[in-house]
Design a protein around this motif. Structure first.
Motif, PDB file in Angstrom:
ATOM      1  N   HIS A 172       0.831  -1.204   0.000  1.00  0.00           N
ATOM      2  CA  HIS A 172       0.000   0.000   0.000  1.00  0.00           C
ATOM      3  C   HIS A 172       0.873   1.264   0.000  1.00  0.00           C
ATOM      4  CE1 HIS A 172      -3.681   2.312   1.281  1.00  0.00           C
ATOM      5  NE2 HIS A 172      -2.734   3.143   1.693  1.00  0.00           N
TER       6      HIS A 172
ATOM      7  N   HIS B 110       1.687   4.437  -2.878  1.00  0.00           N
ATOM      8  CA  HIS B 110       1.736   5.903  -2.734  1.00  0.00           C
ATOM      9  C   HIS B 110       3.081   6.423  -3.230  1.00  0.00           C
ATOM     10  CE1 HIS B 110      -1.966   6.620  -0.631  1.00  0.00           C
ATOM     11  NE2 HIS B 110      -1.660   5.881   0.412  1.00  0.00           N
TER      12      HIS B 110
ATOM     13  N   GLU C 157      -6.062   7.418  -2.797  1.00  0.00           N
ATOM     14  CA  GLU C 157      -5.838   6.057  -2.303  1.00  0.00           C
ATOM     15  C   GLU C 157      -5.912   5.005  -3.406  1.00  0.00           C
ATOM     16  OE1 GLU C 157      -4.705   5.150   0.603  1.00  0.00           O
ATOM     17  OE2 GLU C 157      -4.790   7.159   1.459  1.00  0.00           O
TER      18      GLU C 157
ATOM     19  N   SER D 235      -2.395   3.283  -4.157  1.00  0.00           N
ATOM     20  CA  SER D 235      -1.933   2.494  -3.015  1.00  0.00           C
ATOM     21  C   SER D 235      -2.779   1.235  -2.860  1.00  0.00           C
ATOM     22  CB  SER D 235      -1.991   3.344  -1.747  1.00  0.00           C
ATOM     23  OG  SER D 235      -3.261   3.953  -1.614  1.00  0.00           O
TER      24      SER D 235
HETATM   25 ZN    ZN Z   1      -2.952   5.168   1.878  1.00  0.00          ZN
END
Ligand code: ZN
Length: 332
Positions: A104, A108, A133, A136
Motif C-alpha cells: 500500500h 503511494h 488512495e 496504493s
Molecule cells: Zn494510503
C-alpha cells in the motif's frame, strides 16, 4: 518480491544503494530507474518501531521532481512503518496484513516517484481526496494473487511455497462478513454526506423543523436521532442502527474526513475495477502496466480523475468488481 512485481509489470527497476548518511541504522535507501535506465526517483524506508516514532504506516514526499526543461528531475520520498523487526538470528516474519501495508505505502510512493507532471503542486500524490488512495490500494491486489505470492511467500526455513490450502483459506477469510463491512462503510459514507448536506443547513438556519429553543436544548439529541434514522436503511434490524454512534465517528471531527468518508469505499470501487483489466490481461502484463503508468500513475492531478480512469479502462467506473470481491460472484 514486490520490487520484482513492479519491475515486471510497470518496468521500474528498484536498487538499494548504500549512501552512508541516514537518520537511523534501520533506514535503507533505494533508487528507482525507468526502462531506459534513467533515475526517476529515490526513497528511504524506515520499517521498524522505535520509542520516539509515530504509530502506523505512512508515505511522505521530500522532493517533487518531474519533467523539467532540459530533462527529468528525480523525486525523493520515504515510506515508514512499525513492522515486526528481525530478532537476533530470527528473520522478520511479516503477517499478510503487514505485507499488504507495505504494498500500500509503496503504491503511494510510486505515485509520487513516477510522476511526469511539470507543475509540482499538481504532481504525484497532490490529487483529489477520493483519488489519492487508488494507486496504493491497487498495489494491495498483488498480495492476494497466487502467482504474485509465489514470488516471495515462502517458508522462512524450508523455502517451501505457500501451500494451496492455506492460500484458499486466506481468500475465503478475506470475504468473511464482507457484506457486513461493506454496508457499514456505505452507511458511514452516506450518513457523513447527509450530515453535511441535510442536517448542517437545517441546524444553521434554525429551519422550519426546529425552533431556536429546541436547537439550544437538544442539538445533541437531534444529531443522534438523525443518525439513527439515516443509518437504519443499511442495517439488518432497527437495534443495529444504535451501534452506529455518531459521537465516536472521529474521522469526521479530527481525521479530516468530514464529507469525505465515502472516499474509502469509492477508492475501492475504482481499484477493484481497474485490477480487473490486470486480471484479464495478466497481472504481470507489461503492456497493461505501461498503459496504467501512462494513463494514471504518472499523471498526478494533470487531468480530471474521471478522465484518467476512462483513458485506462475505456469506460466509466463499474462497482461489480468490488461487489464480487466482498460478496463473492453472483450464483450462475
Ligand atoms: Zn494510503
Amino acid at each position: 518480491g514486490m520490487f520484482e512485481i513492479v519491475h515486471m509489470t510497470f518496468g521500474f527497476k528498484v536498487a538499494e544503494r548504500d549512501i552512508g548518511e541516514v537518520w537511523h541504522p534501520d533506514v535503507r535507501y533505494y533508487e528507482i530507474f525507468d526502462e531506459l535506465g534513467e533515475k526517476v526517483g529515490a526513497f528511504y524506508t524506515d520499517w521498524y518501531p522505535r520509542k520516539e516514532k509515530r504509530q502506523g504506516a505512512w508515505m511522505n514526499h521530500f522532493i517533487t521532481g518531474g519533467s523539467r526543461s532540459g530533462g527529468f528531475a528525480p523525486h525523493l520520498g520515504v515510506i515508514c512503518g512499525n513492522f515486526t523487526p528481525p530478532d537476533g538470528d530470527h528473520a522478520a516474519l511479516l503477517t499478510h496484513r503487514e505485507v499488504e501495508t507495505i504494498f500500500h505505502e509503496f503504491g503511494h510512493l510510486l505515485h509520487h516517484c513516477t510522476s511526469r507532471v511539470e507543475i509540482p503542486s499538481r504532481a504525484g500524490i497532490n490529487v483529489a481526496w477520493d483519488w489519492v488512495e487508488l494507486p496504493s490500494q491497487l498495489m494491495e491486489n498483488w498480495t492476494w494473487e497466487r502467482e504474485a505470492l509465489y514470488l516471495f511467500a515462502r517458508h522462512h526455513k524450508s523455502g517451501e511455497a505457500l501451500p494451496e490450502s492455506l492460500y484458499e483459506r486466506m481468500v475465503a477469510a478475506r470475504r468473511f462478513m464482507g457484506g457486513w463491512s461493506q454496508m457499514r462503510q456505505l452507511a458511514l459514507g452516506i450518513v457523513d454526506l447527509e450530515l453535511h448536506e441535510e442536517l448542517a443547513p437545517q441546524l444553521r438556519l434554525g429551519s422550519a423543523r426546529y425552533s431556536e429553543e429546541e436547537l439550544d436544548l437538544a442539538q445533541g439529541d437531534i444529531v443522534m436521532e438523525f443518525g439513527r434514522e439515516h443509518f437504519e436503511p443499511f442495517v439488518v434490524g432497527p437495534h443495529f442502527a444504535e451501534l452506529h454512534i455518531l459521537p465516536v465517528f472521529t474521522h469526521l471531527f479530527s481525521g479530516g474526513y468530514a464529507a469525505a468518508y465515502y472516499s474509502y469505499l469509492w477508492s475501492e470501487v475504482l481499484e477493484a475495477d481497474i485490477f480487473t483489466r490486470f486480471r484479464q490481461e495478466g497481472i504481470f502484463n507489461r503492456d497493461t502496466g505501461r498503459s496504467y503508468v501512462d494513463s494514471i500513475l504518472s499523471r498526478g492531478d494533470s487531468d480530471e480523475p474521471g478522465a484518467l480512469f476512462k483513458e485506462f479502462m475505456g469506460r466509466d467506473p463499474d462497482p461489480t468488481a468490488l461487489l464480487d470481491r466482498n460478496l463473492g460472484s453472483e450464483p450462475a
